[in-house]
Design a protein around this motif. Sequence first.
Motif: not given
Lengths: 173, 387
Positions: A52-65
Motif C-alpha cells: 500500500c502507498m499513501q498519495v494525495k488521492e487516497g491509498f494505492l493498493l498494489t497486488y503483485h502476482f
Amino acid sequence: MSKQADSSICAYAYCSHEQTGYEKHFFITPASLLQHVQKLDELGYFLEDITCMQVKEGFLLTYHFNRWEKPGRLALRVLVVEEDKTIDSISSIYPGALWHERECYDFFGIVFKNHPSLIPLLLPPEMEERPLLKSSEKLRDLYELLPGCEQVLHAPRDEEFGQFIKECSQKGK
Amino acid sequence: MFDLELGLDLSGDFYTRHFQPTPSEDTLILNMGPQHPSTHGVLRVILEIDGEYILRAEPVLGYIHRMQEKMGEVKRYEQYLPNMGRVDYLHALAWNWAYVGAVERLMGLEVPKRAEYIRVITCELNRINSHLLWWGAYLLDLGAFTPIMYAFQDREIVMDILQRVSGSRLTYCYYRFGGVSQDIDDIFIEKTKEFCAYLKPRLKMYKDLVTDNIILRKRVEDIGIIEEETLRKYGATGPVLRGSGIKYDVRRKEPYSVYSELDFEIPTASSKDALGRYLVRMQEIEESLKIIEQALEKIPPGPHISPQAPRRPKPPRGEVYFAVEGARGEIGVNLVSDGSAYPYRVKLRSPSFSNLSMFPEIAKGTLLADAVSILGSLDLVIPEIDR
C-alpha cells in the motif's frame, strides 16, 4: 520481454520489464477486484505480496502476482479513497493474503471487508498510530510518482484487464 | 479464566484471547515460544492441542519488528543501505543486492561486468553459509548435536573470506549503487578456490554421516507435506517450493545480473516433505560451489564500481520492483521515488513471511514434535519476517 522499450514508465499494460520489473499492471475499480483476482487464480498465478502507498488521492493498493511456468510480474492497482478506506479481502481466494492484509491494516489502517481476523500482525495490539501515514506536506499526487497515469485514475481500465485475461485464456496457460 | 486460589488472571494476552475466546474442556492451549529454542529467534506459535496432536496453530509475529519500511522513508537512499544487512542476517548480501538492484533499475545505472561477477561470487558464498547454518541448526532441533559444530567450522572459513572484502562477518554492507565497495584480490580468489575444494569432500561426509542416517529419515520423511495448491495460494518460494517439485528460481526464471551466463541446475525434490526441502538445500550448496568456480574462471578485468556511480543517488520519479533469489526464496524490493533524495515508499517482500504464513495449514493434524521439524524445514529467519 520488453514490448515498449522506448517509454520510460508506462501507465498501464505492457511495461518494459528491464526498466520497472513489471510485465504488466492494471488500474482497476475496487468493486471489480475480487472478480479479477478470481480470474488470475484460474490462470495459475501466485500471490507475491500486497503493498500500500499513501498519495494525495487516497491509498494505492498494489497486488503483485507472478507465475511459476511463464514468469511475468503482474500488478493489480486499486485506489481507495481516504473517506472510505475499505476494500474487499481477497483471502477467500488467496489465503496467503491474510497476513499481507493485516500488515496493510497495521501500517495504514485500511479495513479489509470479510477478513476473518483483522487484528494487528506486526505492531502491538494497543498501538493506535498508523506509522506509514504521511503528513500532508510530504504527500504527492499519484501522477507525480507514476508518470503518465492521469487518465487511468478517472477511468480505471477494467476492460483492458478483461482483454488481457481473454488473450491469456485463448493462448492457454 | 481466573484462578481464585492464586489470584491470577490466566486468560492470556490479546493474541491468546483472540485465539481461544472461551475455555475448552478437551483441548489445551499451548504457547510455543517466543523464547522456545527451536523457533530460532523470537517467534511465538499458539497451539491448540489434543493430546499430542495439533488441532490449530497460529503464529504471532512482531517481537523484533523494527519498522524497516518506515526507516526506508526517513533515510536517504545511501543511508538505508546498511539496514539491508539487518533484515536477514543469514543472507545479508541477497538483501543488499535486492535494494541496490532496485535503485540501479530506477536510475538506469549500468553495473560493470566485473562487479556483477564479484556480486555473484560473494552472494553464493553467503548462500552456502546460510544453508550450512540452517543445516546445523535444523539437526540440532531434531536432537543431533555434532553437525552444528561441523557447520560452524565451515562457516568460519567463509566468514573470513567475506570479511576480507566487505569488512564484516555477518551483517554485510558490501554492495554499492553501481558496483561493490572494493575489488577482490588474489588472496580472496585463492582462498575461495581452496574453500570450494575443501567443502566438496565435506559435503560427501555430511551425506554419509547425516543425510542417509535412519534417525534423521524418521524425523523428516513424510513430515510436513505441502501440496502445490497450498504453495501457490500462499506465495511460497525458494527451497520450500522446490522441495515440492516446482522448478521456480528467480535466478533462472527472471534472470538478473550474469546468472544467465553461468551453467547451473535448479535442484528440486518430488517428495514434498521435510526431507525434500532438506535435500534441495544440500544440493543447492553444491550448485553454488559450481557457480562460484565458474565465476572465478570467467571474471573479467575492469572497474569494480561504475564511474557514474553516485554517492548520493537521486533517482527520477517512478516505481520499480527488483527480485533476487535469496537462500529462503524470492526477495523483492518495491521502490517508489518522487525524485528526491529520500524514497517515497519502500516495500520489502520477504520470502520467510509468505513461507511461514502456510504453517497453520501444514501443522494441522500433526504431532507436536513434528511441528518442530516442520518449522525447521521452512528455514525461518525471524528478523526477515518481522522486518
